[in-house]
Design a protein around this motif. Structure first.
Motif, short mmCIF file in Angstrom:
data_model
loop_
_atom_site.label_atom_id
_atom_site.label_comp_id
_atom_site.label_asym_id
_atom_site.label_seq_id
_atom_site.Cartn_x
_atom_site.Cartn_y
_atom_site.Cartn_z
N ASP A 1 43.08 32.22 39.36
CA ASP A 1 44.23 31.57 38.64
C ASP A 1 44.34 32.02 37.17
O ASP A 1 45.59 31.92 36.67
CB ASP A 1 43.29 30.03 38.05
N ALA A 2 43.82 33.03 36.66
CA ALA A 2 43.91 33.98 35.37
C ALA A 2 45.38 34.46 35.64
O ALA A 2 45.95 34.87 34.76
CB ALA A 2 42.81 34.66 34.97
N TYR A 3 45.56 35.05 36.92
CA TYR A 3 46.65 35.83 37.15
C TYR A 3 47.79 35.24 37.72
O TYR A 3 48.85 35.86 38.19
CB TYR A 3 46.21 37.13 38.12
N ALA A 4 47.88 33.98 37.87
CA ALA A 4 48.90 33.15 38.16
C ALA A 4 49.58 32.42 37.10
O ALA A 4 48.96 31.55 36.49
CB ALA A 4 48.40 31.77 39.20
N ARG A 5 50.76 32.83 36.83
CA ARG A 5 51.46 32.43 35.50
C ARG A 5 51.96 31.19 35.80
O ARG A 5 52.52 30.78 36.76
CB ARG A 5 52.67 33.34 35.48
N ARG A 6 52.02 30.30 34.56
CA ARG A 6 52.31 29.07 34.70
C ARG A 6 53.42 28.91 33.58
O ARG A 6 53.54 29.74 32.58
CB ARG A 6 51.30 27.99 34.22
N PRO A 7 54.46 27.98 33.52
CA PRO A 7 55.69 28.03 32.85
C PRO A 7 55.18 27.77 31.30
O PRO A 7 55.95 28.45 30.41
CB PRO A 7 56.51 26.74 32.98
N ASP A 8 54.15 27.06 31.06
CA ASP A 8 53.66 26.97 29.41
C ASP A 8 52.96 27.84 29.07
O ASP A 8 52.39 27.70 27.98
CB ASP A 8 53.19 25.61 29.32
N ASP A 9 52.60 28.85 29.71
CA ASP A 9 51.50 30.00 29.34
C ASP A 9 51.97 30.75 28.11
O ASP A 9 53.22 31.05 28.07
CB ASP A 9 51.00 30.96 30.53
N ILE A 10 51.20 30.88 27.02
CA ILE A 10 51.55 32.05 26.13
C ILE A 10 50.51 32.98 26.29
O ILE A 10 50.80 34.24 26.74
CB ILE A 10 51.31 31.37 24.79
N LYS A 11 49.04 32.98 26.29
CA LYS A 11 48.10 33.84 26.44
C LYS A 11 47.29 33.27 27.41
O LYS A 11 46.49 32.34 26.91
CB LYS A 11 47.31 34.41 25.31
N THR A 12 46.85 33.87 28.38
CA THR A 12 45.45 33.30 29.42
C THR A 12 44.56 34.58 29.03
O THR A 12 44.78 35.62 29.10
CB THR A 12 46.09 33.49 30.77
N VAL A 13 43.31 33.94 29.20
CA VAL A 13 42.37 34.78 28.76
C VAL A 13 41.18 34.29 29.99
O VAL A 13 40.86 33.36 30.66
CB VAL A 13 41.55 34.12 27.57
N LEU A 14 40.74 35.56 30.71
CA LEU A 14 39.60 35.61 31.66
C LEU A 14 38.23 35.69 30.97
O LEU A 14 38.24 36.46 30.54
CB LEU A 14 39.71 36.72 32.74
N GLY A 15 37.36 34.79 31.20
CA GLY A 15 36.15 34.56 30.53
C GLY A 15 34.92 35.18 31.43
O GLY A 15 35.02 34.81 32.59
N PHE A 16 34.12 35.80 30.52
CA PHE A 16 32.97 36.39 31.21
C PHE A 16 31.65 35.70 30.57
O PHE A 16 31.83 35.49 29.55
CB PHE A 16 32.78 37.95 31.21
N PRO A 17 30.63 35.35 31.52
CA PRO A 17 29.52 34.93 30.90
C PRO A 17 29.03 35.64 29.90
O PRO A 17 28.82 36.78 29.73
CB PRO A 17 28.46 35.11 32.18
N ASP A 18 28.66 35.05 28.75
CA ASP A 18 28.17 35.38 27.38
C ASP A 18 26.84 35.57 27.65
O ASP A 18 26.08 34.36 27.34
CB ASP A 18 28.65 34.55 26.21
N VAL A 19 26.18 36.62 27.95
CA VAL A 19 24.63 36.84 28.22
C VAL A 19 24.38 37.53 26.78
O VAL A 19 25.01 38.54 26.49
CB VAL A 19 24.48 37.72 29.36
N SER A 20 23.29 37.27 26.07
CA SER A 20 22.84 37.74 25.21
C SER A 20 22.12 39.00 25.38
O SER A 20 21.61 39.13 26.44
CB SER A 20 21.77 36.84 24.20
N PRO A 21 22.34 39.91 24.53
CA PRO A 21 21.74 41.32 24.89
C PRO A 21 20.40 41.37 24.58
O PRO A 21 19.71 40.45 24.00
CB PRO A 21 22.32 42.02 23.45
#
Length: 355
Positions: A335-355
């Motif tokens: 879904d992150a790589y499928a453009r939509r008409p109202d998109d400005i910036k799409t971000v693909l999120g990765f799990p935030d695993v604490s170091p």
């Protein structure tokens, strides 16, 4: 940990993009281990996925994509200047191995022999993986207050470089620019407008749409939104033009009524074979008789990353947050790589695993 998930493609092959298991980043990639938090998606990523260009690392079939990064340091050697938990962004381009005079001076964005590599684009794996290793000279600290908004740093470097070069050109003579025209209200155009407003310039942003998020984002900056049908009037008032769409026909045809010279920076890339009609005589007169400058700008060096980081830290975080129109979790990556008409910036999120 013997493998990690990453978004990869076979460069030059359409429909090859996939979430795949890739080997852990090797130690020789650098003494800093970073866990990816977010990856920004831009037109370059979509073109690579479409098979238009891109190069895998030597001897490998697949390329990890992603050059707009945000991560958190997991491990760092004591002499790197980084520590676990730091929010960071990886620089995209690496100097060529010769190096050319520009690369030797740290200006790898101005490489003259094209032997540079770029993470996620040319000859080097990108950042769209759960982890990556990197050398500290290619890592930039991000203000922790920005949080996920730090993913906007790389696109902001594009316009930070554009402004750096515009101002260097302007200093060739006495110069007092007042009005700026930005063509395109995508993420690059809006960030270019942000930096224009931060400099105190009267700013116009032109785009095709007549309503919605983009015009509102422009107005919230204190800039003026201009529909494409009104380009001639806006262009006539501009001392500086930053073109962010790749469509330069209207700019080259536009006639300025002002005697002062203008500087036009092209950051958008036109498709190969794009047809246009340009009057070379008019172009020549506009450039020569007005002491004007038309130049292109792409990529950024470390100085521009630092300039962009300062610009983002000074910006209204609520405005920056509204640049990100969608955040897509890694498990829903298509879904992150499928453009939509109202998109400005799409971000693909990765799990935030604490170091």
């Amino acid at each position: 940990m013997n493998a990690m998930r990453a978004i990869t493609v076979i460069p030059g092959k359409q429909d090859s993009v996939a979430l795949t298991d890739m080997p852990e980043p090797p130690e020789e990639d650098g003494p800093v281990l970073v866990r990816t938090r977010a990856i920004g998606i831009c037109g370059t990523d979509l073109e690579i996925i479409n098979g238009e260009y891109g190069t895998a690392p030597p001897g490998q079939e697949r390329l990890i994509v992603g050059h707009e990064s945000l991560g958190r340091v997991a491990e760092a050697a004591p002499d790197t200047g980084f520590k676990a938990g730091d929010l960071v962004v990886g620089i995209v381009r690496r100097r060529d191995p010769v190096p050319c005079p520009a690369c030797a001076a740290g200006h790898w964005d101005m490489c003259i022999n094209d032997r540079y590599t770029e993470r996620g684009i040319k000859g080097r794996h990108g950042y769209a993986s759960e982890r990556y290793r990197i050398h500290p000279e290619h890592l930039v600290a991000v203000d922790p207050a920005l949080g996920v908004l730090g993913v906007l740093l790389e696109p902001a470097t594009v316009v930070a470089k554009a402004w750096d070069h515009i101002e260097k050109i302007g200093r060739r003579a006495a110069w007092a620019p007042e009005a700026v025209l930005i063509t395109g209200a995508g993420p690059i155009g809006l960030l270019a407008a942000l930096l224009a407003v931060q400099r105190g310039h009267q700013t116009y942003v032109l785009d095709l749409v007549t309503e919605g998020r983009k015009p509102e984002m422009v107005r919230r900056l204190g800039a003026t939104y201009v529909h494409s049908g009104d380009l001639t009037e806006a262009a006539a008032e501009a001392d500086i033009v930053i073109e962010c769409t790749g469509f330069i026909q209207l700019l080259l045809d536009a006639k300025s009524r002002h005697p002062r010279y203008r500087i036009i920076c092209l950051t958008g890339v036109s498709a190969v074979g794009t047809e246009s009609v340009i009057d070379p005589g008019l172009l020549n007169r506009n450039m020569v008789l007005r002491n004007s400058v038309l130049f292109g700008s792409v990529n950024a060096n470390r100085e521009h990353y630092e300039l962009a980081a300062k610009a983002l830290a000074q910006a209204d975080p609520r405005w920056l947050a509204d640049l990100i129109t969608r955040q897509v979790p890694l498990d829903q990556w298509p879904d992150a790589y499928a453009r939509r008409p109202d998109d400005i910036k799409t971000v693909l999120g990765f799990p935030d695993v604490s170091p």
